[in-house]
Design an enzyme around this catalytic site. Structure first.
Site, PDB file in Angstrom:
ATOM      1  N   ASP A 240     -12.494 -40.778  30.576  1.00  0.00           N
ATOM      2  CA  ASP A 240     -11.901 -39.177  30.784  1.00  0.00           C
ATOM      3  C   ASP A 240     -10.722 -39.190  29.783  1.00  0.00           C
ATOM      4  O   ASP A 240     -10.135 -40.131  29.187  1.00  0.00           O
ATOM      5  CB  ASP A 240     -11.271 -39.385  32.372  1.00  0.00           C
ATOM      6  CG  ASP A 240     -10.618 -37.998  32.567  1.00  0.00           C
ATOM      7  OD1 ASP A 240     -11.169 -36.936  32.030  1.00  0.00           O
ATOM      8  OD2 ASP A 240      -9.646 -38.035  33.027  1.00  0.00           O
ATOM      9  N   ASP A 242      -7.655 -36.302  29.638  1.00  0.00           N
ATOM     10  CA  ASP A 242      -6.327 -35.858  30.310  1.00  0.00           C
ATOM     11  C   ASP A 242      -6.056 -36.672  31.513  1.00  0.00           C
ATOM     12  O   ASP A 242      -6.689 -37.057  32.331  1.00  0.00           O
ATOM     13  CB  ASP A 242      -6.160 -34.537  30.873  1.00  0.00           C
ATOM     14  CG  ASP A 242      -6.561 -33.219  29.592  1.00  0.00           C
ATOM     15  OD1 ASP A 242      -6.236 -33.604  28.620  1.00  0.00           O
ATOM     16  OD2 ASP A 242      -7.059 -32.570  30.072  1.00  0.00           O
TER      17      ASP A 242
END
Length: 399
Positions: A240, A242
Site C-alpha cells: 500500500d 499512504d
C-alpha cells in the site's frame, strides 16, 4: 548498452543465420529477457552494439518497443572486439552507464551495482568500472577474479579441473573516462582493458548470488530453456502507499506534501535484493472527489521512482484506483473491483507478471488492505507505523 556482436561459433547451426543474442530461449529471443529485465529497473534507453548479422540486431530494435525503453543500434563496420565496440559508441554514452554481455543472464539488483560504496574513496580515486561478480561451483569454463575488499586485484586463467571460484558475471557499471584506456581496435575489454584497470586499483567488484547462466555452449543453452522461465517466476510484495511508503497526511498528491515513512526505501531495496517483484497498490479516491487529477498521481509516482532509483531501489509496477461510488467527478463516480477491499489491483498485477503466489504477500495499514489480500488468496500483514524496513524483515522471517 548490450554487447551483441559475437559470432556464437560454439552454437553451430543455431547461429549460422542468427546472432547469438537473438537465439530463441524459452520461446523468445534471448535479448527479450535482457531488455525486459532492464525495463523493470527503470532504464529508458538501451543501445545494442551489433556486429555479426547486424541487420538482424537492427531489425530487433524496431520490433522491441513493447518493453518501454527506447532501443537503438550501432553496428561495427568490421570486428572491433568488445572494447572496440565500446569505443565506437563513445558519442552515445552518458557519463556513467551500464554494460551487459548479450549472451548471459545474471539476476541481480542492477541499481545496486551503481551505488557508491567503500570503493569510491580508496586511494582518493573513484573506480572507472564496477563488475558484477558471481561465485560458482565449477569455474572450469571461465577465467576467475581475485578480489580484495571491494577491489578486483587480478584476473586468472580457467582453473585446471574446475572447482569453486569467483567469475566475471558480464555486467558492468562504467564511467565514460574508461574509454581513455582503449587505444586502438580491435580490442578486448576482458583481456586488454580490465586487467590494466585492476593493476592500477581502478576496478571494483561486487559479488551477487542471483541466478546466472551463459548461453555460449549448447549444453547451457539447453539448460536456459528450462531455467529462465523458472527464474522469472518469483514471489511478489504488494505494498500500500499512504501510511506504508509515505506518511498519510491525507490525500497526498504532490512532492511537497510527501514524506517517506522511516525505512521505506530501504525496505523496497531489501525486497529488490532478495529477488521479489515489488508492486504498489493504492486507492486514490482524491481523483473521484476532485482534489487532484490522474496526472498528479502519475507525476508523484514518477518522482517517487526517481528518488528510489537514486538509492538502489525500484518498483516493478504500480496500480492505483481513482474511482469511488460517492465521488463528485462524474467520470470517476462508480464502484470498482480495483478499489480495496476488492482485490482487482492485485489480481491484475498477477495476470500481467509471472508472480509465484507461494511466498507473496501484501503489506497495508488498514483492514481494507488485509481484506484485499485475503480476497486475492495472499497473506496480508498490517503495518502500524515505525520502520517499514523492520516490518519487512519480520515478514521475511528476520532474514
Amino acid at each position: 548498452m548490450i554487447l551483441a556482436g559475437g559470432l556464437g561459433t560454439r552454437l553451430g547451426e543455431r547461429t549460422r543465420d542468427t546472432p547469438k543474442p537473438l537465439v530463441t530461449v524459452a520461446g523468445r529471443p534471448f535479448l527479450d529477457h535482457l531488455v525486459g529485465n532492464l525495463a523493470r529497473f527503470g532504464f529508458e534507453r538501451v543501445l545494442l552494439l551489433g556486429g555479426y548479422r547486424g541487420e538482424r540486431i537492427a531489425g530487433y530494435c524496431h520490433d522491441a518497443s513493447r518493453f518501454g525503453p527506447i532501443l537503438s543500434c550501432l553496428l561495427e563496420p568490421e570486428p572491433a572486439g568488445t572494447g572496440g565496440a565500446l569505443l565506437q559508441a563513445r558519442d552515445a554514452l552518458d557519463e556513467e552507464f551500464l554494460l551487459l554481455n548479450g549472451d548471459s543472464f545474471f539476476d541481480l539488483n542492477l541499481l545496486d551495482l551503481a551505488l557508491p560504496g567503500a570503493d569510491e574513496t580508496e586511494n582518493g580515486e573513484r573506480p572507472l568500472a564496477r563488475v558484477a561478480l558471481r561465485r560458482i561451483a565449477d569455474a572450469g569454463r571461465y577465467g576467475t577474479v581475485e578480489l580484495a575488499g571491494g577491489r578486483i586485484t587480478a584476473f586468472a586463467e580457467r582453473p585446471a579441473g574446475g572447482g569453486e571460484a569467483v567469475i566475471n558475471g558480464g555486467i558492468y557499471w562504467m564511467r565514460r573516462a574508461l574509454l581513455e584506456r582503449i587505444a586502438s581496435t580491435p580490442c578486448s575489454l576482458e583481456r586488454d582493458v580490465l586487467p590494466g584497470l585492476a593493476a592500477d586499483g581502478r576496478l571494483a567488484g561486487r559479488c551477487y548470488d542471483g541466478a546466472f547462466i551463459d548461453i555460449g555452449i549448447p549444453e547451457d543453452l539447453g539448460r536456459a530453456q528450462e531455467l529462465l522461465p523458472r527464474w522469472t517466476r518469483r514471489p511478489a510484495a504488494f505494498l500500500d502507499r499512504d501510511g506504508v511508503l509515505n506518511v498519510d497526511h491525507g490525500y497526498v498528491h504532490h512532492r511537497g506534501h510527501f514524506e517517506w515513512v522511516e525505512g521505506a526505501v530501504d525496505a523496497i531495496k531489501l525486497l529488490n535484493d532478495r529477488g521479489y517483484y515489488v508492486f504498489l497498490i493504492t486507492n486514490q479516491s482524491g481523483v473521484a472527489r476532485g482534489y487532484y487529477d490522474e496526472q498528479a498521481v502519475r507525476a508523484l509516482h514518477g518522482w517517487m521512482g526517481e528518488a528510489m532509483r537514486r538509492r538502489g531501489a525500484h518498483l516493478d509496477d504500480i496500480r492505483y484506483c481513482p474511482y469511488h461510488p460517492e465521488g463528485t467527478v462524474e467520470a470517476y463516480r462508480r464502484p470498482s473491483d480495483w478499489r480495496k477491499p476488492a482485490p482487482g489491483m492485485i489480481l491484475d498485477l498477477m495476470r500481467h507478471w509471472p508472480v509465484e503466489p507461494a511466498g507473496s504477500f501484501v503489506i497495508g495499514d488498514t483492514a481494507t488492505d488485509l481484506q484485499a489480500a485475503e480476497a486475492a488468496g495472499l497473506p496480508g500483514h498490517l503495518f502500524r507505523g515505525g520502520s517499514l524496513l523492520h516490518r519487512v524483515r519480520e515478514v521475511l522471517g528476520g532474514r
